[in-house]
Design a protein around this motif. Structure first.
Motif, PDB file in Angstrom:
ATOM      1  N   GLN A 122       0.851  -1.179   0.000  1.00 47.48           N
ATOM      2  CA  GLN A 122       0.000   0.000   0.000  1.00 47.48           C
ATOM      3  C   GLN A 122       0.890   1.233   0.000  1.00 47.48           C
ATOM      4  N   GLY A 123       0.313   2.385  -0.308  1.00 47.96           N
ATOM      5  CA  GLY A 123       1.098   3.608  -0.226  1.00 47.96           C
ATOM      6  C   GLY A 123       0.533   4.722  -1.070  1.00 47.96           C
ATOM      7  N   ILE A 124       1.067   5.915  -0.834  1.00 44.40           N
ATOM      8  CA  ILE A 124       0.708   7.091  -1.626  1.00 44.40           C
ATOM      9  C   ILE A 124       1.973   7.630  -2.281  1.00 44.40           C
ATOM     10  N   MET A 125       1.845   7.974  -3.531  1.00 45.37           N
ATOM     11  CA  MET A 125       2.980   8.463  -4.312  1.00 45.37           C
ATOM     12  C   MET A 125       2.625   9.788  -4.962  1.00 45.37           C
ATOM     13  N   PHE A 126       3.603  10.688  -5.030  1.00 50.15           N
ATOM     14  CA  PHE A 126       3.399  11.995  -5.631  1.00 50.15           C
ATOM     15  C   PHE A 126       4.322  12.196  -6.831  1.00 50.15           C
ATOM     16  N   GLY A 127       3.806  12.868  -7.841  1.00 52.51           N
ATOM     17  CA  GLY A 127       4.614  13.317  -8.968  1.00 52.51           C
ATOM     18  C   GLY A 127       4.420  14.805  -9.137  1.00 52.51           C
ATOM     19  N   TYR A 128       5.478  15.491  -9.558  1.00 55.46           N
ATOM     20  CA  TYR A 128       5.424  16.954  -9.638  1.00 55.46           C
ATOM     21  C   TYR A 128       6.244  17.434 -10.815  1.00 55.46           C
ATOM     22  N   ARG A 283       5.282  11.346 -11.886  1.00 55.65           N
ATOM     23  CA  ARG A 283       6.189  12.367 -12.431  1.00 55.65           C
ATOM     24  C   ARG A 283       6.019  12.462 -13.944  1.00 55.65           C
ATOM     25  N   TYR A 284       5.953  11.323 -14.609  1.00 60.60           N
ATOM     26  CA  TYR A 284       5.791  11.275 -16.066  1.00 60.60           C
ATOM     27  C   TYR A 284       4.529  12.021 -16.499  1.00 60.60           C
ATOM     28  N   LEU A 285       3.443  11.779 -15.803  1.00 59.99           N
ATOM     29  CA  LEU A 285       2.186  12.441 -16.153  1.00 59.99           C
ATOM     30  C   LEU A 285       2.263  13.941 -15.870  1.00 59.99           C
ATOM     31  N   ALA A 286       2.770  14.300 -14.692  1.00 58.00           N
ATOM     32  CA  ALA A 286       2.865  15.719 -14.328  1.00 58.00           C
ATOM     33  C   ALA A 286       3.768  16.471 -15.302  1.00 58.00           C
ATOM     34  N   LYS A 287       4.881  15.842 -15.696  1.00 58.09           N
ATOM     35  CA  LYS A 287       5.814  16.503 -16.608  1.00 58.09           C
ATOM     36  C   LYS A 287       5.187  16.730 -17.982  1.00 58.09           C
ATOM     37  N   ASN A 288       4.455  15.751 -18.475  1.00 59.22           N
ATOM     38  CA  ASN A 288       3.810  15.916 -19.777  1.00 59.22           C
ATOM     39  C   ASN A 288       2.706  16.967 -19.734  1.00 59.22           C
ATOM     40  N   ILE A 289       2.011  17.055 -18.613  1.00 62.88           N
ATOM     41  CA  ILE A 289       0.964  18.074 -18.462  1.00 62.88           C
ATOM     42  C   ILE A 289       1.569  19.476 -18.490  1.00 62.88           C
ATOM     43  N   VAL A 290       2.673  19.674 -17.763  1.00 61.86           N
ATOM     44  CA  VAL A 290       3.330  20.988 -17.758  1.00 61.86           C
ATOM     45  C   VAL A 290       3.963  21.270 -19.117  1.00 61.86           C
ATOM     46  N   ALA A 291       4.607  20.270 -19.714  1.00 58.86           N
ATOM     47  CA  ALA A 291       5.235  20.449 -21.030  1.00 58.86           C
ATOM     48  C   ALA A 291       4.212  20.803 -22.101  1.00 58.86           C
ATOM     49  N   ALA A 292       2.970  20.354 -21.922  1.00 64.85           N
ATOM     50  CA  ALA A 292       1.907  20.650 -22.885  1.00 64.85           C
ATOM     51  C   ALA A 292       1.354  22.059 -22.718  1.00 64.85           C
ATOM     52  N   GLY A 293       1.792  22.753 -21.654  1.00 64.71           N
ATOM     53  CA  GLY A 293       1.322  24.121 -21.432  1.00 64.71           C
ATOM     54  C   GLY A 293       0.008  24.214 -20.700  1.00 64.71           C
ATOM     55  N   VAL A 294      -0.442  23.108 -20.114  1.00 65.23           N
ATOM     56  CA  VAL A 294      -1.713  23.109 -19.387  1.00 65.23           C
ATOM     57  C   VAL A 294      -1.617  23.979 -18.137  1.00 65.23           C
ATOM     58  N   SER A 295      -0.466  23.925 -17.466  1.00 65.55           N
ATOM     59  CA  SER A 295      -0.276  24.650 -16.213  1.00 65.55           C
ATOM     60  C   SER A 295       1.215  24.879 -15.983  1.00 65.55           C
ATOM     61  N   GLU A 296       1.543  25.918 -15.197  1.00 67.18           N
ATOM     62  CA  GLU A 296       2.945  26.160 -14.837  1.00 67.18           C
ATOM     63  C   GLU A 296       3.451  25.131 -13.837  1.00 67.18           C
ATOM     64  N   LYS A 297       2.535  24.550 -13.065  1.00 66.11           N
ATOM     65  CA  LYS A 297       2.887  23.524 -12.077  1.00 66.11           C
ATOM     66  C   LYS A 297       1.806  22.450 -12.088  1.00 66.11           C
ATOM     67  N   CYS A 298       2.218  21.230 -11.788  1.00 63.84           N
ATOM     68  CA  CYS A 298       1.249  20.144 -11.674  1.00 63.84           C
ATOM     69  C   CYS A 298       1.702  19.174 -10.596  1.00 63.84           C
ATOM     70  N   LEU A 299       0.782  18.822  -9.719  1.00 69.00           N
ATOM     71  CA  LEU A 299       1.023  17.825  -8.684  1.00 69.00           C
ATOM     72  C   LEU A 299       0.010  16.700  -8.849  1.00 69.00           C
ATOM     73  N   ILE A 300       0.500  15.467  -8.850  1.00 66.42           N
ATOM     74  CA  ILE A 300      -0.378  14.299  -8.966  1.00 66.42           C
ATOM     75  C   ILE A 300      -0.107  13.361  -7.796  1.00 66.42           C
ATOM     76  N   GLN A 301      -1.184  12.891  -7.175  1.00 67.82           N
ATOM     77  CA  GLN A 301      -1.072  11.867  -6.141  1.00 67.82           C
ATOM     78  C   GLN A 301      -1.785  10.599  -6.604  1.00 67.82           C
ATOM     79  N   LEU A 302      -1.104   9.456  -6.444  1.00 71.83           N
ATOM     80  CA  LEU A 302      -1.702   8.148  -6.684  1.00 71.83           C
ATOM     81  C   LEU A 302      -1.669   7.361  -5.378  1.00 71.83           C
ATOM     82  N   ALA A 303      -2.724   6.582  -5.114  1.00 69.97           N
ATOM     83  CA  ALA A 303      -2.783   5.763  -3.901  1.00 69.97           C
ATOM     84  C   ALA A 303      -3.122   4.330  -4.271  1.00 69.97           C
ATOM     85  N   TYR A 304      -2.478   3.368  -3.578  1.00 68.64           N
ATOM     86  CA  TYR A 304      -2.657   1.951  -3.874  1.00 68.64           C
ATOM     87  C   TYR A 304      -2.831   1.149  -2.589  1.00 68.64           C
TER      88      TYR A 304
END
Length: 387
Positions: A122-128, A283-304
């Protein structure tokens, strides 16, 4: 009301830091198993102290003789640069206590009948990601890493003589309107030979500040705010000076404190452990979101949950807080990405021996290689996020 003007500091440590020596060895073990069987399971912890290395943990996969692993441990220590009286690749006493993975854990992770492969814990993971640097990383950790990486490269080439492997850096930056505008202080502590006094250490090390940080960010830096070995001499270092353990530099490994951390370390873990694979995926998702110009910053949390394949929750935070945009991004994720442990590994090709290189200078903000390393740093999904 949020304060948009502030100082923010991040630190890095070199590959010769005792904890990083342990991370390197643990990831070498992961790569050793994956190179022989890509579905191997590994959870390896390492301890280092004065002329002593201890490996412990669980594995499932091919049989690797203790002598082979011990030889590879010596290779790691040699490459880092340790041949000192208190810690040497030649003379260190190395013990390994790796054993078979628990059948209870394996049962929860394995796919069987109509059950998909579950998360290894189990756990929570963040990408930024953020647009502060070209690598879409927070600026303070980016420059802290770069100082030490360039020092290590020159040390290994013989261009930084009498400087030893154990070192640390710290960069403080002033943010105005939430953007980094200048460096206000830099700290570098480095192990050195007894032949160097502190004046010579400063003379050798200080140039790496200008080599690593853009000039425009250093214009107003007060020389009094540059601290080189502020405690004085640093001759006894590495595992001889301080015991090292795997997984104790998780903020250095990620975003330097600029984003939350779920608490799970990466090194020594095969990619069925979502502590590692889901952190890379977010991280991969957050980086692609920022690289696409959607936002200057993006934080994603996944939980399992252990033994469960799908994430229990997905949280997306964008810099502008636009809830409508967040829902659109979430829909893109749901429609295009399989965030099960198996889906992540297949997407990012994580079953390869690609982990030893990640053990120092950050797991993020690195360059993808033709060897399959740092696949999570690619920005090959930006077209999906053109909202």
């Amino acid at each position: 009301m949020t304060n948009k003007n502030y100082l923010f500091t991040s630190e890095s440590v070199s590959e010769g830091h005792p904890d990083k020596v342990c991370d390197r060895i643990s990831d070498m073990v992961v790569d050793s198993y994956l190179s022989k069987d890509p579905v191997s399971r590994v959870a390896c912890e390492t301890l280092t102290t004065t002329n002593k290395v201890v490996l412990a943990g669980e594995t499932r996969g091919p049989k690797i003789e203790k002598e082979e692993l011990i030889s590879k441990v010596r290779d790691c220590i040699k490459d880092i640069g340790y041949d000192q009286s208190g810690f040497s690749w030649k003379t260190a006493n190395i013990e390994t206590f790796l054993h078979e993975q628990s059948t209870d854990i394996a049962m929860g992770v394995d796919s069987k009948d109509n059950k998909d492969e579950g998360a290894g814990d189990q756990g929570i993971m963040f990408g930024y990601a953020c647009n502060e640097t070209d690598d879409l990383m927070p600026a303070p950790i980016h420059y802290s890493h770069k100082i030490l990486r360039l020092m290590a490269e020159d040390r290994k080439k013989g261009n930084l003589k009498e400087i030893e492997p154990d070192s640390k850096s710290q960069v403080t930056m002033l943010y105005e309107n939430n953007k980094p505008v200048k460096v206000t202080s830099v700290v570098i502590s480095t192990q050195h030979s007894k032949n160097l006094n502190q004046e010579k250490v400063k003379e050798a090390v200080e140039p790496y500040i200008k080599k690593s940080i853009p000039e425009k960010l250093l214009v107003d830096l007060d020389p009094k705010e540059i601290y080189i070995n502020p405690t004085g001499q640093f001759i006894i270092g590495g595992p001889d000076g301080d015991t090292g353990l795997t997984g104790r530099k998780i903020i250095v490994d990620t975003y330097g404190g600029a984003a939350p951390h779920g608490g799970g370390a990466f090194s020594g873990k095969d990619p069925t452990k979502v502590d590692r694979s889901a952190a890379y995926a977010s991280r991969y998702l957050a980086k692609n979101i920022v690289a696409a110009g959607v936002s200057e910053k993006c934080l994603i949390q996944l939980a399992y949950a252990i033994g469960v394949s799908k994430p229990l929750s997905i949280l997306i935070k964008l810099a502008d807080g636009d809830s409508e945009k967040v829902e659109k991004v979430k829909k893109v994720l749901e429609d295009n990405f399989d965030l099960s442990p198996r889906g992540i590994r297949e997407l990012l090709k994580l079953n390869n021996p690609i982990y030893e290189i990640t053990s120092a200078y950050g797991h993020f903000g690195r360059k993808p290689s033709d060897k399959g390393e740092f696949t999570w740093e690619k920005t090959d999904k930006i077209d999906l996020f053109k909202l």
